[in-house]
Design a protein around this motif. Structure first.
Motif, PDB file in Angstrom:
ATOM      1  N   GLU A 130      33.296  30.449  37.869  1.00  0.00           N
ATOM      2  CA  GLU A 130      31.763  29.966  38.355  1.00  0.00           C
ATOM      3  C   GLU A 130      31.781  28.998  39.309  1.00  0.00           C
ATOM      4  O   GLU A 130      30.765  28.968  40.015  1.00  0.00           O
ATOM      5  CB  GLU A 130      31.025  29.837  37.197  1.00  0.00           C
ATOM      6  CG  GLU A 130      30.612  31.201  36.211  1.00  0.00           C
ATOM      7  CD  GLU A 130      29.861  30.834  35.008  1.00  0.00           C
ATOM      8  OE1 GLU A 130      29.439  29.649  34.761  1.00  0.00           O
ATOM      9  OE2 GLU A 130      29.284  31.836  34.421  1.00  0.00           O
ATOM     10  N   SER A 131      32.935  28.121  39.055  1.00  0.00           N
ATOM     11  CA  SER A 131      32.902  27.096  40.239  1.00  0.00           C
ATOM     12  C   SER A 131      34.522  26.759  40.647  1.00  0.00           C
ATOM     13  O   SER A 131      35.452  27.166  40.091  1.00  0.00           O
ATOM     14  CB  SER A 131      32.339  25.613  39.430  1.00  0.00           C
ATOM     15  OG  SER A 131      33.292  25.239  38.438  1.00  0.00           O
ATOM     16  N   LEU A 132      34.394  26.160  41.714  1.00  0.00           N
ATOM     17  CA  LEU A 132      35.679  25.990  42.455  1.00  0.00           C
ATOM     18  C   LEU A 132      36.682  25.037  41.797  1.00  0.00           C
ATOM     19  O   LEU A 132      37.866  25.089  41.371  1.00  0.00           O
ATOM     20  CB  LEU A 132      35.484  25.639  43.978  1.00  0.00           C
ATOM     21  CG  LEU A 132      36.903  25.581  44.708  1.00  0.00           C
ATOM     22  CD1 LEU A 132      37.417  26.920  44.825  1.00  0.00           C
ATOM     23  CD2 LEU A 132      36.206  25.109  46.310  1.00  0.00           C
ATOM     24  N   ASP A 133      36.019  23.974  41.254  1.00  0.00           N
ATOM     25  CA  ASP A 133      36.728  22.846  40.321  1.00  0.00           C
ATOM     26  C   ASP A 133      37.520  23.483  39.081  1.00  0.00           C
ATOM     27  O   ASP A 133      38.424  23.346  38.928  1.00  0.00           O
ATOM     28  CB  ASP A 133      35.860  21.550  40.131  1.00  0.00           C
ATOM     29  CG  ASP A 133      34.767  22.050  39.372  1.00  0.00           C
ATOM     30  OD1 ASP A 133      34.360  23.339  39.439  1.00  0.00           O
ATOM     31  OD2 ASP A 133      34.063  20.990  38.777  1.00  0.00           O
ATOM     32  N   VAL A 138      43.402  34.164  45.450  1.00  0.00           N
ATOM     33  CA  VAL A 138      42.237  34.452  45.729  1.00  0.00           C
ATOM     34  C   VAL A 138      40.961  33.980  44.619  1.00  0.00           C
ATOM     35  O   VAL A 138      41.219  34.314  43.692  1.00  0.00           O
ATOM     36  CB  VAL A 138      41.751  35.717  46.238  1.00  0.00           C
ATOM     37  CG1 VAL A 138      40.206  35.814  46.762  1.00  0.00           C
ATOM     38  CG2 VAL A 138      42.654  36.119  47.326  1.00  0.00           C
ATOM     39  N   VAL A 139      40.197  32.997  44.802  1.00  0.00           N
ATOM     40  CA  VAL A 139      39.602  32.666  43.858  1.00  0.00           C
ATOM     41  C   VAL A 139      37.906  33.220  44.211  1.00  0.00           C
ATOM     42  O   VAL A 139      37.468  33.188  45.243  1.00  0.00           O
ATOM     43  CB  VAL A 139      39.104  31.040  44.010  1.00  0.00           C
ATOM     44  CG1 VAL A 139      37.761  30.569  43.236  1.00  0.00           C
ATOM     45  CG2 VAL A 139      40.052  30.170  43.429  1.00  0.00           C
ATOM     46  N   VAL A 140      37.630  33.916  43.073  1.00  0.00           N
ATOM     47  CA  VAL A 140      36.318  34.675  43.052  1.00  0.00           C
ATOM     48  C   VAL A 140      35.217  34.064  42.303  1.00  0.00           C
ATOM     49  O   VAL A 140      35.122  33.841  41.171  1.00  0.00           O
ATOM     50  CB  VAL A 140      36.632  36.107  42.774  1.00  0.00           C
ATOM     51  CG1 VAL A 140      35.249  37.060  42.848  1.00  0.00           C
ATOM     52  CG2 VAL A 140      37.745  36.948  43.593  1.00  0.00           C
ATOM     53  N   MET A 141      34.196  33.744  43.130  1.00  0.00           N
ATOM     54  CA  MET A 141      33.159  32.994  42.555  1.00  0.00           C
ATOM     55  C   MET A 141      31.635  33.855  42.458  1.00  0.00           C
ATOM     56  O   MET A 141      30.646  33.243  42.394  1.00  0.00           O
ATOM     57  CB  MET A 141      32.715  31.527  43.136  1.00  0.00           C
ATOM     58  CG  MET A 141      33.927  30.576  43.251  1.00  0.00           C
ATOM     59  SD  MET A 141      33.634  29.148  44.101  1.00  0.00           S
ATOM     60  CE  MET A 141      32.228  28.649  43.731  1.00  0.00           C
ATOM     61  N   ASP A 142      32.007  34.935  43.044  1.00  0.00           N
ATOM     62  CA  ASP A 142      30.554  35.813  43.305  1.00  0.00           C
ATOM     63  C   ASP A 142      30.015  36.075  41.970  1.00  0.00           C
ATOM     64  O   ASP A 142      30.774  36.789  40.984  1.00  0.00           O
ATOM     65  CB  ASP A 142      31.186  37.145  44.018  1.00  0.00           C
ATOM     66  CG  ASP A 142      29.848  38.082  43.994  1.00  0.00           C
ATOM     67  OD1 ASP A 142      28.867  37.779  43.749  1.00  0.00           O
ATOM     68  OD2 ASP A 142      30.311  39.070  44.660  1.00  0.00           O
ATOM     69  N   PRO A 143      28.704  35.630  41.582  1.00  0.00           N
ATOM     70  CA  PRO A 143      28.338  35.720  40.127  1.00  0.00           C
ATOM     71  C   PRO A 143      28.166  37.246  39.901  1.00  0.00           C
ATOM     72  O   PRO A 143      27.793  37.616  38.607  1.00  0.00           O
ATOM     73  CB  PRO A 143      26.819  35.101  40.288  1.00  0.00           C
ATOM     74  CG  PRO A 143      26.663  35.095  41.742  1.00  0.00           C
ATOM     75  CD  PRO A 143      27.897  34.749  42.438  1.00  0.00           C
ATOM     76  N   LEU A 144      28.161  38.078  40.863  1.00  0.00           N
ATOM     77  CA  LEU A 144      28.090  39.704  40.442  1.00  0.00           C
ATOM     78  C   LEU A 144      29.527  40.191  40.480  1.00  0.00           C
ATOM     79  O   LEU A 144      29.566  41.564  40.229  1.00  0.00           O
ATOM     80  CB  LEU A 144      27.200  40.463  41.557  1.00  0.00           C
ATOM     81  CG  LEU A 144      25.878  40.134  41.848  1.00  0.00           C
ATOM     82  CD1 LEU A 144      25.153  40.737  42.804  1.00  0.00           C
ATOM     83  CD2 LEU A 144      25.047  40.228  40.386  1.00  0.00           C
ATOM     84  N   ALA A 145      30.489  39.537  40.346  1.00  0.00           N
ATOM     85  CA  ALA A 145      31.848  40.213  40.171  1.00  0.00           C
ATOM     86  C   ALA A 145      31.794  40.466  38.606  1.00  0.00           C
ATOM     87  O   ALA A 145      31.129  39.615  37.701  1.00  0.00           O
ATOM     88  CB  ALA A 145      32.826  38.956  40.300  1.00  0.00           C
ATOM     89  N   LEU A 146      32.570  41.675  38.332  1.00  0.00           N
ATOM     90  CA  LEU A 146      32.452  42.077  37.096  1.00  0.00           C
ATOM     91  C   LEU A 146      32.878  41.064  35.732  1.00  0.00           C
ATOM     92  O   LEU A 146      32.193  40.927  34.914  1.00  0.00           O
ATOM     93  CB  LEU A 146      33.464  43.173  36.965  1.00  0.00           C
ATOM     94  CG  LEU A 146      33.504  43.784  35.475  1.00  0.00           C
ATOM     95  CD1 LEU A 146      32.061  44.362  35.022  1.00  0.00           C
ATOM     96  CD2 LEU A 146      34.544  45.077  35.533  1.00  0.00           C
TER      97      LEU A 146
END
Length: 338
Positions: A62-65, A18-26
């Motif tokens: 912060e980005s998928l790449d 799982v890739v997490v890109m949510d900017p509000l993730a800790l």
């Protein structure tokens, strides 16, 4: 020496990536403001491991790449802002489709951008930014770039503003504080974090205008995700309403909800194909319904509304009931769009 072997022909299942890109993730935010920007997706992963029997591996970027460079394979799921995930996936030629929308602390599944100006600035409306320097958000940010640009175009400024694009979500606010631009557009959740982290002085900036809402943080599956696994994960994440511990961990009012796409929207008079039939219904309605917002009309409504996840269209009349009016309201708070 003791060895434990799997039964012949049975291979250990690889972890669910799982890739997490949510900017509000800790791991991607700052923890300066209590209860904001500290989403604990590790707790969600632990819950999914317990309910599915699979191992979940989270990668925060912060980005998928950048994430793909680390994991060197296509992920099974992606959690991030709708526009950013789609932007990166298109560039990297990855197939993605939304499974669920994350509600915020107010129960909304959308996000907005805010136009910031310095507190002492004379501007009182968007029209006052005529000919001035405005820094939009990064090109992949729907609420701070595309929606903001559309608002400026619709404002019909006497002289077009000089537009620049920020390299990061907080760059515009920092440039504004330093006097490099006259206005900046940032996500609506960002100003308290900037003040809490000491990047912007308290009271130094104020909100001039707010953009229309766009889809917010979503859980996506990729083109290689196992179908049964996708259905199981979607079912688990949309059943968190009674898990108060996970709601707190995700800074969410209702957890994830099923996405209201165009196929599920009530986007015409009497709904899809004008048949007055809902394509699906919840298994059970809540015992008590809570009003989210209300909006005044000038005359008797002439027909039923049409609605999507972000817009509600109301057929109305003028005060003299001599002309038909169509009002477009924001679905999350009822504010008039046009």
């Amino acid at each position: 020496m003791f060895a434990l072997a799997l039964p012949l022909g049975q291979a250990e299942e690889p972890p669910v990536r799982v890739v997490v890109m949510d900017p509000l993730a800790l791991p991607l935010s700052c923890s300066c403001v209590d209860g904001v920007g500290q989403r604990r997706y590790d707790q969600l992963a632990a819950h999914l491991e317990q309910t599915t029997g699979r191992s979940f591996k989270l990668t925060f970027e912060e980005s998928l790449d950048l994430a793909l460079r680390r994991i060197r394979s296509e992920p099974d799921f992606i959690i991030g802002k709708d526009a950013m995930v789609r932007f990166d996936a298109h560039r990297l030629k990855l197939s993605v489709s939304p499974l669920a929308d994350l509600t915020d602390r107010d129960g909304r599944t959308t996000q907005r951008g805010v136009f910031l100006v310095r507190t002492a600035d004379p501007a009182r409306r968007l029209g006052d930014l005529s000919g001035r320097v405005v820094m939009l958000g990064p090109a992949e940010e729907a609420e701070t770039h595309q929606a903001a640009k559309a608002m400026l175009q619709n404002a019909r400024l006497a002289k077009p503003p000089r537009l620049d694009s920020a390299g990061a979500i907080d760059s515009g606010a920092l440039a504004l504080s330093d006097g490099e631009v006259d206005a900046a557009v940032v996500p609506d959740y960002l100003p308290p974090l900037l003040v809490g982290c000491g990047k912007v002085e308290p009271g130094a900036v104020r909100v001039l205008a707010t953009t229309t809402p766009v889809p917010g943080v979503r859980l996506f599956r990729t083109g290689t995700t196992d179908e049964a696994l996708a259905r199981r994960v979607a079912a688990e994440v949309t059943a968190l309403t009674k898990r108060r511990d996970l709601l707190i961990a995700l800074e969410s009012a209702r957890g994830f909800v099923k996405p209201l796409g165009q196929t599920a929207a009530w986007a015409d008079w009497r709904g899809p194909s004008r048949l007055a039939q809902a394509p699906s219904l919840p298994k059970k309605l809540p015992g008590t319904l809570h009003k989210i917002w209300s909006a005044k009309l000038t005359g008797p409504a002439v027909a039923g509304p049409a609605a999507t996840a972000t817009r509600v269209i109301i057929p109305d009349k003028n005060k003299g009931a001599t002309r038909d009016l169509f009002r477009c309201l924001a679905a999350d708070d009822g504010c008039e769009v046009w």
